[in-house]
Design a protein around this motif. Structure first.
Motif, short mmCIF file in Angstrom:
data_model
loop_
_atom_site.label_atom_id
_atom_site.label_comp_id
_atom_site.label_asym_id
_atom_site.label_seq_id
_atom_site.Cartn_x
_atom_site.Cartn_y
_atom_site.Cartn_z
N UNK A 1 0.77 -1.07 0.13
CA UNK A 1 0.08 -0.17 -0.08
C UNK A 1 0.85 1.15 0.05
N UNK A 2 2.01 1.19 0.73
CA UNK A 2 2.77 2.37 1.02
C UNK A 2 3.54 2.42 -0.53
N UNK B 1 15.91 9.55 3.81
CA UNK B 1 14.69 9.95 4.66
C UNK B 1 13.55 8.94 4.67
N UNK B 2 13.30 8.08 5.64
CA UNK B 2 12.24 7.00 5.67
C UNK B 2 10.61 7.60 5.35
N UNK B 3 10.50 8.48 6.47
CA UNK B 3 8.99 8.92 6.33
C UNK B 3 8.77 9.95 4.95
N UNK B 4 9.69 10.51 4.63
CA UNK B 4 9.55 11.35 3.53
C UNK B 4 9.66 10.92 2.21
N UNK B 5 10.05 9.65 2.17
CA UNK B 5 10.40 8.92 0.86
C UNK B 5 9.02 8.64 0.17
N UNK B 6 8.08 8.10 0.67
CA UNK B 6 6.81 7.68 0.37
C UNK B 6 5.93 8.62 -0.07
N UNK B 7 5.98 9.72 0.50
CA UNK B 7 5.12 10.78 -0.08
C UNK B 7 5.55 11.33 -1.38
N UNK C 1 -1.72 7.62 -6.62
CA UNK C 1 -1.09 8.62 -5.88
C UNK C 1 -2.29 9.04 -4.66
N UNK C 2 -3.26 9.14 -4.69
CA UNK C 2 -4.23 9.34 -3.66
C UNK C 2 -4.36 8.18 -2.62
N UNK C 3 -4.14 6.86 -3.09
CA UNK C 3 -4.43 5.84 -2.15
C UNK C 3 -3.05 5.84 -1.22
N UNK C 4 -1.98 6.17 -1.87
CA UNK C 4 -0.66 6.18 -1.42
C UNK C 4 -0.62 7.28 -0.13
N UNK C 5 -1.14 8.33 -0.76
CA UNK C 5 -1.08 9.48 0.53
C UNK C 5 -2.14 9.25 1.36
N UNK C 6 -2.99 8.18 1.37
CA UNK C 6 -3.87 7.76 2.65
C UNK C 6 -3.29 6.87 3.40
N UNK C 7 -1.96 6.33 2.86
CA UNK C 7 -1.38 5.31 3.88
C UNK C 7 -0.13 5.81 4.45
N UNK C 8 0.54 6.86 3.59
CA UNK C 8 1.68 7.47 4.05
C UNK C 8 1.70 8.83 4.70
#
Ligand code: AMP
Ligand code: MG
Length: 486
Positions: free
Chosen positions: A344-345, A372-378, A417-424
């Motif tokens: 999902x990410x 940067x781990x948290x920043x990467x997925x967005x 993109x929208x789905x990724x932004x809902x989990x990241x």
């Protein structure tokens, strides 16, 4: 307004003692979790009055039977036969507005008979830290205890220097730990262990209560219970790994039976990715490093399994065989939860055959360059991830493979993109912000903590004015070192 009950003390009296909180000279409410108060059926306005604040430090009517719980635990691998609530107190259990039984528990409410050498106090910074990280985890959908309040006591407490004392009021599905079972097992009284197990089942896994309690019976209740805890913990740790959370002190006394994260001490979130990341100042060997957490959880669950053996089967070999088979399922449960979360990410279908390799190869490239781990997925969703790599060549190769997968699935980019932004998440409690906010709080300014709580409570929802909280630490920021939350 406050009429908790105490089923734990009634059902398993051997595992706690009646105890009272120490008086608090000058209590001042620093932060109140209004949403959680409402969920508990408590009135936030009443909790803000002097009587309400006093209640949050343990000044409850004499008729409320508060208790300190006893437990044991493996701390960094070494067994301590008697730990327990050294500076904590179970105020009682409440049935919340959705019918769920919740523990209300204080931390920093004075010494108890389990205090060993400790002073029984807690200080403001670490208690606000527990509040903040618990809210972040909850908002990220990771099972967690949550704080209802932090009250400063007006007392100074000696740590590395004099610091403001505080009492945290924490809400948990229960405070039953692997270490509680270890303590019960060492009492040598099989009735205590069985009563504890039946209590835990009734409270957390009532669906197995109907199974046969007879040791050695097919579908044995305690084996089913063990499997439920293994399942809950495997999923929990998968959640930690997906968000880059490092608990820091995964001792068996800090692992719940309910599957909630508990005891936010030296925990922190990854900035630059590397599996060997350790934040805690006391974890010299890296026992609880980020990448070791699944194995540490499974090790702890093996300690739980050992305590349950006599209830599972009277024949030791048969009991060990059954418990071992249950423990072996940990890896599959963990991996499937982890991989589907990572899918999902990354915006990839969870059942895609290339997924495990894509995850593994991405993490290896990220580790090499400490991306940067948290920043990467967005950034991946926004199409800007390449800029995070000092040397983009290995990323480009990986990204081309991911593009192939996405093209083959035919999914629309905007939908992915929208789905990724809902989990990241955009906002997690980044170390440099947490530290700055807690320092400000100790100096008397609570606004940075409130702002951070506000950001991490809606982690996926990018908001103007909070850009600084989403950004990684500036280059040259020294590695974060966390202390044991006392
Ligand atoms: P922790 O590392 O916070 O999980 O705590 C480990 C054990 O030490 C638990 O039994 C705590 O109750 C106890 N403990 C930690 N700090 C203190 C303190 N300042 N006073 C008394 N007991 C403490
Ligand atoms: Mg603990």
């Amino acid at each position: 307004m406050f009429c908790p009950d105490g089923t734990y003390a009634q059902v398993v009296p051997a595992l706690s003692i009646p105890w009272r909180a120490a008086p608090t000279p000058a209590p001042r409410l620093c932060i109140l979790n209004e949403g959680l108060a409402v969920e508990l059926g408590l009135d936030p306005a009443a909790l803000r009055t002097p009587d309400g604040v006093a209640l949050l430090t343990g000044a409850v009517p004499a008729s409320v039977p508060t208790t300190a719980q006893v437990y044991a635990g493996h701390q960094f691998g070494g067994f301590s036969p008697r730990l327990g609530d050294g500076r904590a107190l179970l105020l009682g259990e409440l049935i919340d507005t959705s019918g769920r039984r919740r523990d209300l528990h204080l931390k920093g409410s004075g010494r108890t008979p389990y205090a060993r050498g400790g002073d029984g106090w807690a200080v403001l910074g670490p208690m606000l830290r527990e509040y903040l990280i618990g809210e972040a985890m909850h908002a990220l959908g990771i099972p967690s205890t949550r704080a209802l309040s932090v009250v400063s006591t007006g007392q100074k407490v000696m740590r590395e220097r004099w610091l403001p004392g505080a009492v945290l009021c924490r809400v948990a599905d229960s405070h039953l730990r692997v270490g509680t079972f270890q303590y019960a097992a060492t009492t040598g009284d099989p009735q205590v262990l069985r009563a504890l197990a039946d209590y835990a089942i009734a409270r957390h896994y009532p669906e197995v209560a109907e199974s046969d309690a007879e040791p050695g019976s097919p579908g044995n209740r305690y084996l089913a219970f063990l499997s439920r805890v293994i399942d809950a913990q495997a999923r929990l740790v998968a959640g930690w790994m997906q968000v880059g959370f490092v608990h820091g002190v995964m001792n068996t006394d800090n692992m719940t039976i309910s599957g909630q994260t508990i005891d936010y001490g030296p925990c922190a979130f990854l900035d630059g990715y590397h599996p060997s990341t350790v934040f805690s100042s006391i974890d010299h060997g890296g026992r609880y490093a980020y990448g070791n957490q699944p194995a540490a959880a499974q090790w702890n669950l093996a300690r739980l399994a050992e305590t349950l053996l006599p209830l599972i089967d009277e024949r030791p070999d048969a009991a060990v065989e059954a418990a071992t088979a249950a423990l072996h399922r940990f890896a599959d449960i963990y991996l499937s939860a982890y991989q589907s979360g990572m899918a999902a990410k990354l915006g990839i279908p969870p059942d895609h055959p290339d997924l495990p390799r894509l995850v593994e190869d991405l993490l290896s490239v990220m580790a090499d360059q400490r991306v940067d781990y948290p920043g990467f997925f967005r950034a991946l969703a926004a199409g800007t991830a390449r800029a995070l790599f000092g040397d983009p060549t290995p990323y480009d190769a990986w990204s081309a493979r991911r593009d192939q997968v996405l093209t083959a699935t035919g999914a629309e980019t905007a939908v992915v993109t929208a789905a990724m932004n809902r989990v990241n998440p955009v906002y997690i409690p980044r170390n440099h912000h947490v530290e700055a906010a807690l320092n400000a709080a100790v100096e008397g300014d609570l606004r940075p903590v409130e702002r951070l709580v506000e950001a991490v409570s809606r982690p996926y929802d990018e908001r103007p004015g909070l850009e600084d909280l989403a950004a990684p630490p500036p280059a040259g920021t020294p590695p974060c070192v966390t202390f044991c939350g006392t």
